[in-house]
Design an enzyme around this catalytic site. Structure first.
Site, PDB file in Angstrom:
ATOM      1  N   LEU C  43     -10.443 -17.818   5.070  1.00 14.28           N
ATOM      2  CA  LEU C  43      -9.211 -18.116   5.658  1.00 14.28           C
ATOM      3  C   LEU C  43      -8.991 -17.945   7.071  1.00 14.28           C
ATOM      4  O   LEU C  43      -8.454 -18.702   7.735  1.00 14.28           O
ATOM      5  CB  LEU C  43      -8.004 -17.361   4.794  1.00 14.28           C
ATOM      6  CG  LEU C  43      -7.703 -17.587   3.409  1.00 14.28           C
ATOM      7  CD1 LEU C  43      -6.765 -16.741   2.844  1.00 14.28           C
ATOM      8  CD2 LEU C  43      -7.379 -19.147   3.505  1.00 14.28           C
ATOM      9  N   ALA C  44      -9.480 -16.810   7.711  1.00 16.18           N
ATOM     10  CA  ALA C  44      -9.242 -16.484   8.985  1.00 16.18           C
ATOM     11  C   ALA C  44     -10.201 -17.590   9.976  1.00 16.18           C
ATOM     12  O   ALA C  44      -9.523 -18.183  10.974  1.00 16.18           O
ATOM     13  CB  ALA C  44      -9.285 -15.159   9.348  1.00 16.18           C
ATOM     14  N   ARG C 337      -1.999   0.074  -5.135  1.00 16.67           N
ATOM     15  CA  ARG C 337      -3.535   0.087  -5.535  1.00 16.67           C
ATOM     16  C   ARG C 337      -4.223   1.580  -5.463  1.00 16.67           C
ATOM     17  O   ARG C 337      -4.982   2.000  -6.369  1.00 16.67           O
ATOM     18  CB  ARG C 337      -4.313  -0.838  -4.879  1.00 16.67           C
ATOM     19  CG  ARG C 337      -3.868  -2.321  -4.979  1.00 16.67           C
ATOM     20  CD  ARG C 337      -4.550  -3.357  -4.344  1.00 16.67           C
ATOM     21  NE  ARG C 337      -4.154  -4.756  -4.721  1.00 16.67           N
ATOM     22  CZ  ARG C 337      -4.426  -5.602  -4.237  1.00 16.67           C
ATOM     23  NH1 ARG C 337      -5.529  -5.782  -3.244  1.00 16.67           N
ATOM     24  NH2 ARG C 337      -3.996  -6.873  -4.783  1.00 16.67           N
ATOM     25  N   HIS C 429     -12.963  -3.307  -3.467  1.00 18.17           N
ATOM     26  CA  HIS C 429     -12.233  -4.418  -3.285  1.00 18.17           C
ATOM     27  C   HIS C 429     -12.092  -5.049  -1.964  1.00 18.17           C
ATOM     28  O   HIS C 429     -12.345  -6.099  -1.725  1.00 18.17           O
ATOM     29  CB  HIS C 429     -10.985  -4.606  -4.207  1.00 18.17           C
ATOM     30  CG  HIS C 429     -10.294  -5.910  -4.155  1.00 18.17           C
ATOM     31  ND1 HIS C 429     -10.670  -6.982  -4.663  1.00 18.17           N
ATOM     32  CD2 HIS C 429      -8.996  -6.115  -3.924  1.00 18.17           C
ATOM     33  CE1 HIS C 429      -9.824  -7.906  -4.372  1.00 18.17           C
ATOM     34  NE2 HIS C 429      -8.912  -7.533  -3.929  1.00 18.17           N
ATOM     35  N   GLU C 453     -10.171 -10.006   7.655  1.00 18.38           N
ATOM     36  CA  GLU C 453     -10.729  -8.679   7.224  1.00 18.38           C
ATOM     37  C   GLU C 453     -11.637  -7.950   8.083  1.00 18.38           C
ATOM     38  O   GLU C 453     -12.077  -6.818   7.988  1.00 18.38           O
ATOM     39  CB  GLU C 453     -11.244  -8.847   5.848  1.00 18.38           C
ATOM     40  CG  GLU C 453     -11.415  -7.440   4.870  1.00 18.38           C
ATOM     41  CD  GLU C 453     -12.095  -7.713   3.543  1.00 18.38           C
ATOM     42  OE1 GLU C 453     -12.287  -8.969   3.364  1.00 18.38           O
ATOM     43  OE2 GLU C 453     -12.636  -6.687   2.792  1.00 18.38           O
ATOM     44  N   LEU C 469      -4.618 -12.216   2.360  1.00 14.08           N
ATOM     45  CA  LEU C 469      -4.124 -13.993   2.657  1.00 14.08           C
ATOM     46  C   LEU C 469      -3.253 -14.024   3.913  1.00 14.08           C
ATOM     47  O   LEU C 469      -3.655 -14.784   4.653  1.00 14.08           O
ATOM     48  CB  LEU C 469      -3.914 -14.643   1.353  1.00 14.08           C
ATOM     49  CG  LEU C 469      -4.683 -14.324  -0.098  1.00 14.08           C
ATOM     50  CD1 LEU C 469      -4.055 -15.220  -1.317  1.00 14.08           C
ATOM     51  CD2 LEU C 469      -5.851 -15.111   0.470  1.00 14.08           C
TER      52      LEU C 469
END
Lengths: 228, 252, 666
Positions: C43-44, C337, C429, C453, C469
């Site tokens: 994505l990035a 989380r 994760h 990330e 995202l």
């Protein structure tokens, strides 16, 4: 390349030709069947012979029939070319072959070229036996209702008393059945007609057509051989 | 469980390949790829070269797996990628044949690894909406019917794995290409370029050496994401309209 | 080294707007002469490469995948946050900013997070324009759902495949730039070094993964969008090939690695089933909207379940411990989380774990099925429907919402989650840590940028669901394309970078020697086995809870394992061919160093915050005990040579707009 030739030689364009010629030949089958079923009438072949006369003497029908020959040849050549090209898209073959599909008949879908070739051979024999013999005046003539016609009925009866010809006709009609089983609905899919509401109907119609038409055709030689 | 594996080994694109047979001890909770991991660990322990196979996410979404298992791309289970196929679907003592996706447009790189860059080139031919970053209007300014968005989504779920090509007796890429075209052409955002898109992408697909679609529907039967051949019909019809009715011509 | 975050002055909500309006630009005629390398096409990376291409730069984009469409962004399930307030439920840019800062346990930069919240709105617009088929309401407008740690519905989603759809959107934009010739795409190329010339990043060394050829690529700037390093734990929800190599190679060249110990453990993953396990599969957080987490309250029930004598459905309501609802009544099953994961660990540590390994808890949809079933029966006018009918209707509703997840669960475990509760357990994760970057997303090496990330910037010590995202795309579409201009505007007089410079020569030589070293170990053990062992150490001592004692032990173990690796690993095949084992060896070698740095970082941080839980620092109720007085800083580590200790550089975090509070979800 000109846009039109490009269109006709594209993978979708080639399929369009198969689809349109195929559907036209389906129409032809209906007309041909309607005429041929007159062979089953108990009139000594009069109706059939008159029909054959009309088909060969009406200029409009003659024109259409030349169109039909052309489409048969186009359908056959294009089909063979496509099949060969498609085979070439995979040089290295699978060791394990499976045939899962979601379509009507996996066998028919995969063997269209083989089935088509069978039908082409059948057409050659069929035309040679009747059409050519009629064209080259190898049939007897007789007069019905004041018109002098060729006695094609007699020729049919003669051919259909030969065991191997009858058997071959039946086999060819089974081939035609499978060819249509895939071809009929596939033609609509190629034309882009896949619709939630109508496709189930087209598929049902296709199945009916694929079974009914070849069965009726096959009945004729069987009737002559066993009943007459 | 004990399995006999018949695995296609091929050094490179130019060399030929052949099957090698291996025995592996697996357990039914393993995924198919984990079973191959075990095989590779075994080969490495014997200082032999492991079997090259491509994989990445191992959760059925990246589309990297590219093997044919007992004749089925991604194995025998419907709607399942190789990485999500588990050994509980095989029997003890079974012989499993593993081959790469085979198509001239997907040349083998090594063993079970194939080159699927043809798919990228099909997308580059027009599988996008021409909007630069920052040009977009508010997301809610174009309402899209829920059913339509959902149908476009069904096409968009394609993971680009190439199983359709691998399954097709003609090695045709119509299911992939049509899914990509359908996703964009169905949405109002994609409508502007719809005619040009279908012309360019179909042309590129043909140029890549895939076979033509003959509506066998093996692609739909083997697609791990259950993409429908309805997309193929849609693209056929849009291709006719774009060629015959619109004034556009392919730019490829 | 003085770390300058380069945060613009001014009011928080004005910073980005003002900065953007006054930063240096590169004129279009100059952009054509400037080369930019983007490594990674997730994505990035893909969004950055596409946008830079649109702007007119000459972009080269690299991925080790066979296609830019495969990066692990594709596996993100749940959704993407945006402060659109389409639901009229009180959402705003400030609220998204605040939730993210709080969710991150006050360990991220205010200015970066606020910018992220601002950009979030544009992302949705951009994605819709690209044709991303987000979920919609019957009126045709965009739908939202809620996620953990927040009390508004701001998550946009595309079934359980939001990451896939957004990545395909970015990939399509990238493909368009490739077709226009603005981006040159290098598939199956792995970056193995950064080349630094006169203190600036000027290129990379890559290996062509098909031929094995080592190549030099020069450019005016290098952007790393190479993802996170969760695979240091071996078992994680990351893709098999996700790795730290690009970021780690940059670290070895002097870039700083920030907050490496901040790891996110996701609470809802499918539990480990055996030793052969290669990866873990996530079950989307969205399931916690409807699923209730519980374990049997009585030990004898636990035992009976483990031995298969009892089924979970046979346990009476009063004998179940819905521990999240009990401990956190305000947020219940939707706590963030880190909190949910730790609670599961506590339940299992106390001996309530429900599978054979004792490492699993239940996620139960029974209530949701019956609730939806009743409402569905009512809307159909079936007032006297039987329980079985209601259940059937409810199952249909649940299937419509989570069908693909349930199906995935059944494929993997062979159990039907409509009939018996899912078993879940936390798994690694996401990594909040990453390369240290300033407000421009530039590392401490000028010309080297990190996005997504791969950088550390926005999530503090814990990331909220549906924010990865958002950050990846914000960086790639709406931040980096502006901020890179700050650096490149100073480079308009720099001619094309020559890849024959001695620095390239030296870097290429180093890469070749390193690869040859792996081939020449010629030991006995597979690379995979080292990775597995490293993962076990990391999970045991640097996982969900950490202690000084354990961390010290782990550091030694990692050092020993590293030495063993260089003495006894076996890499089959050749250098000059397609060789996945060689790729793996280079990646695992880097993990063996990063792992040690994570342990060092975790040791340094004597507090518990977010994903970092130190057993020594907890409240009597077992909640994390943060130490704002001493640890309100970013730990940026310098470690170019493993023979010396890593050097810590601190960037103090200043909070001017939010008050530091104990995070409470009770």
């Amino acid at each position: 390349m000109n846009w039109f030739t490009r269109f006709l030689t594209s993978s979708i364009g080639k399929k369009l030709i198969m689809s349109l010629t195929g559907l036209f030949l389906c129409l032809f089958l209906i007309v041909h069947l309607a005429g041929n079923l007159q062979l089953l009438l108990d009139d000594g072949g009069n109706a059939f012979n008159l029909y054959a006369y009309t088909m060969t003497h009406n200029p409009l029908i003659k024109a259409v029939s030349y169109g039909t020959y052309f489409f048969i040849i186009l359908h056959a050549i294009q089909g063979i070319v496509l099949a060969l090209q498609n085979r070439k898209a995979r040089n290295s073959k699978y060791a394990v072959k499976v045939t899962r599909t979601t379509g009507t008949s996996s066998f028919a879908a995969r063997q269209m070229a083989l089935l088509g070739s069978l039908i082409l051979i059948f057409l050659g024999i069929h035309m040679g036996d009747f059409w050519w013999k009629m064209k080259s005046n190898q049939t007897n003539t007789l007069t019905i209702e004041g018109i002098e016609v060729q006695d094609l009925y007699e020729k049919v009866a003669a051919s259909f008393s030969v065991e191997w010809i009858v058997a071959f006709y039946v086999v060819a009609m089974i081939g035609l059945c499978f060819h249509l089983l895939h071809g009929f609905q596939s033609a609509f899919q190629t034309l882009g007609l896949n619709h939630k509401k109508y496709t189930p109907f087209i598929q049902l119609l296709g199945k009916g057509f694929a079974i009914l038409v070849p069965t009726l055709f096959a009945l004729i030689p069987l009737y002559f051989y066993f009943v007459k | 469980m004990k399995l006999n594996l018949k695995v296609w080994r091929q050094k490179g694109a130019e060399t030929g390949g052949k099957f090698e047979t291996y025995t592996v001890e697996a357990n039914e909770h393993m995924s198919f790829l984990e079973m191959l991991d075990v095989l590779n660990e075994q080969l490495i322990a014997e200082q032999k070269e492991p079997v090259s196979f491509e994989h990445d996410c191992r959760e059925g979404i990246c589309g990297t797996c590219s093997m044919v298992i007992n004749g089925h791309p991604h194995g025998p289970m419907k709607g399942t990628t190789t990485c999500q196929l588990h050994m509980r679907h095989f029997n003890d003592g079974e012989t499993i044949t593993i081959e790469p996706f085979r198509a001239n447009a997907f040349p083998v790189i090594k063993d079970l690894v194939v080159d699927r860059s043809a798919f990228d080139r099909i997308i580059q031919a027009g599988g996008y909406i021409s909007v630069n970053t920052g040009q977009a209007q508010d997301g809610n300014s174009i309402p899209i019917e829920k059913e339509l968005a959902s149908e476009a989504f069904d096409a968009a779920t394609c993971i680009g794995c190439g199983a359709c090509v691998a399954a097709c007796p003609n090695a045709s890429a119509m299911l992939f290409t049509s899914a990509k075209i359908s996703h964009l052409n169905m949405l109002p955002q994609g409508e502007v370029e719809a005619a040009q898109r279908v012309l360019n992408m179909v042309d590129q697909m043909d140029a890549e050496g895939f076979g033509a679609c003959s509506n066998v529907t093996a692609c739909e039967a083997e697609c791990p994401k259950d993409i429908s051949v309805k997309n193929i019909a849609r693209v056929n019809r849009e291709y006719f309209a774009a060629t015959l009715a619109s004034e556009r011509v392919s730019k490829k | 080294m003085k770390l300058d975050g380069k945060i613009p002055a001014g009011d928080l909500s004005e910073k980005w707007t003002k900065y953007r309006g006054t930063m240096n630009l590169v004129a279009p005629n100059n952009k054509r002469r400037i080369d930019v390398i983007v490594v990674g096409s997730g994505l990035a990376g893909a969004s950055a490469a596409a946008t830079l291409g649109e702007l007119g730069y000459n972009v080269k984009c690299f991925t080790f995948h066979d296609s830019p469409r495969r990066a692990h962004s594709i596996a993100a399930q749940g959704g993407i946050n945006a402060a659109k307030n389409y639901q009229n439920d009180g959402d705003s840019v400030f609220r998204l900013f605040y939730d993210t800062i709080k969710g991150g346990d006050y360990r991220s930069r205010e200015a970066n997070v606020h910018r992220l919240a601002e950009a979030s709105r544009n992302i949705i617009d951009q994605a819709v324009a690209q044709g991303v088929p987000f979920a919609r309401e019957y009126g045709g407008l965009l739908a939202n759902r809620s996620f953990g740690g927040v009390q508004v519905s701001r998550t946009f989603y595309a079934r359980g495949q939001t990451g896939q759809q957004l990545l395909i959107g970015a990939y399509q934009s990238l493909s368009r730039q490739i077709s226009l010739g603005n981006v040159e795409m290098y598939n199956r190329h792995e970056m193995l070094d950064v080349v630094v010339v006169d203190g600036k990043a000027r290129g990379i060394i890559t290996r062509n993964l098909v031929t094995g050829e080592i190549e030099r690529h020069a450019a005016h700037a290098v952007v790393l969008g190479t993802g996170g390093y969760g695979n240091v734990f071996y078992l994680s929800t990351n893709a098999m090939n996700s790795n730290v190599t690009a970021a780690w190679r940059a670290t070895k060249r002097g870039a700083l690695m920030a907050n490496p110990c901040f790891t996110q453990i996701h609470p809802t993953c499918i539990p480990v089933s055996g030793e052969y396990q290669s990866k873990l599969t996530l079950m989307s957080e969205s399931l916690r909207n409807d699923g209730r987490v519980w374990v049997p309250a009585k030990k004898e029930d636990v035992l009976a379940i483990r031995e298969g004598r009892l089924k979970p459905t046979e346990i009476a309501e009063e004998d179940r411990d819905y521990y999240l609802e009990r401990r956190y009544p305000a947020f219940g099953n939707l706590v963030p989380r880190d909190v949910a994961s730790r609670a599961a660990k506590v339940a299992c540590d106390e001996g309530h774990g429900v599978n054979a390994t004792g490492l699993a808890v239940y996620l139960d949809f029974d209530d949701a099925i019956m609730r939806y079933g009743k409402s569905e029966a009512h809307s159909k006018g079936l007032y006297n429907a039987s329980a079985a009918d209601i259940r059937a209707l409810g199952e249909q509703v649940v299937e419509a919402k989570y069908g693909n997840l349930f199906e995935m669960y059944e494929k993997i475990t062979g159990e039907n989650p409509y009939k018996t509760p899912m078993m879940i357990f936390p798994a690694v994760h996401y990594t909040m840590g990453g390369l240290w970057v300033d407000y421009n997303l530039e590392t401490n090496i000028p010309g080297l940028f990190a996005v997504g990330e791969a950088n550390f910037s926005d999530h503090g010590a814990n990331r909220l669901g549906a924010s990865a995202l958002m950050q990846g795309l914000a960086d790639g579409y709406f931040v980096l394309p502006y901020t890179i201009g700050q650096f490149l505007s100073g480079e308009i007089r720099t001619p094309k970078i020559d890849d024959q410079l001695p620095e390239f020569e030296a870097a290429e030589k180093a890469v070749k020697e390193r690869l040859a070293q792996f081939m020449n170990i010629k030991g006995k053990q597979s690379v995979e086995s080292f990775h597995r062992r490293l993962g076990k150490i990391m999970w045991e001592y640097c996982g969900m809870s950490r202690s000084a004692e354990g961390l010290n032990k782990a550091r030694k173990m990692i050092q020993d394992l590293r030495a063993e690796f260089y003495a006894d690993a076996f890499v089959p095949g050749d250098l000059n061919e397609y060789n996945p084992e060689l790729e793996k060896a280079a990646r695992v070698a880097d993990f063996l160093e990063l792992g040690e740095l994570m342990v060092v970082d975790a040791l340094d941080r004597n507090e518990s915050c977010g994903g970092h839980f130190r057993e020594e620092y907890q409240t009597p109720e077992g909640e994390a005990l943060r130490n704002d007085k001493d640890y309100t800083y970013v730990s940026a580590w310098e470690w170019t040579d493993t023979s010396t200790d890593p050097v810590l550089h601190k960037e103090e975090l200043k909070f001017e707009n939010v008050e530091l509070k104990t995070r409470s979800y009770k």
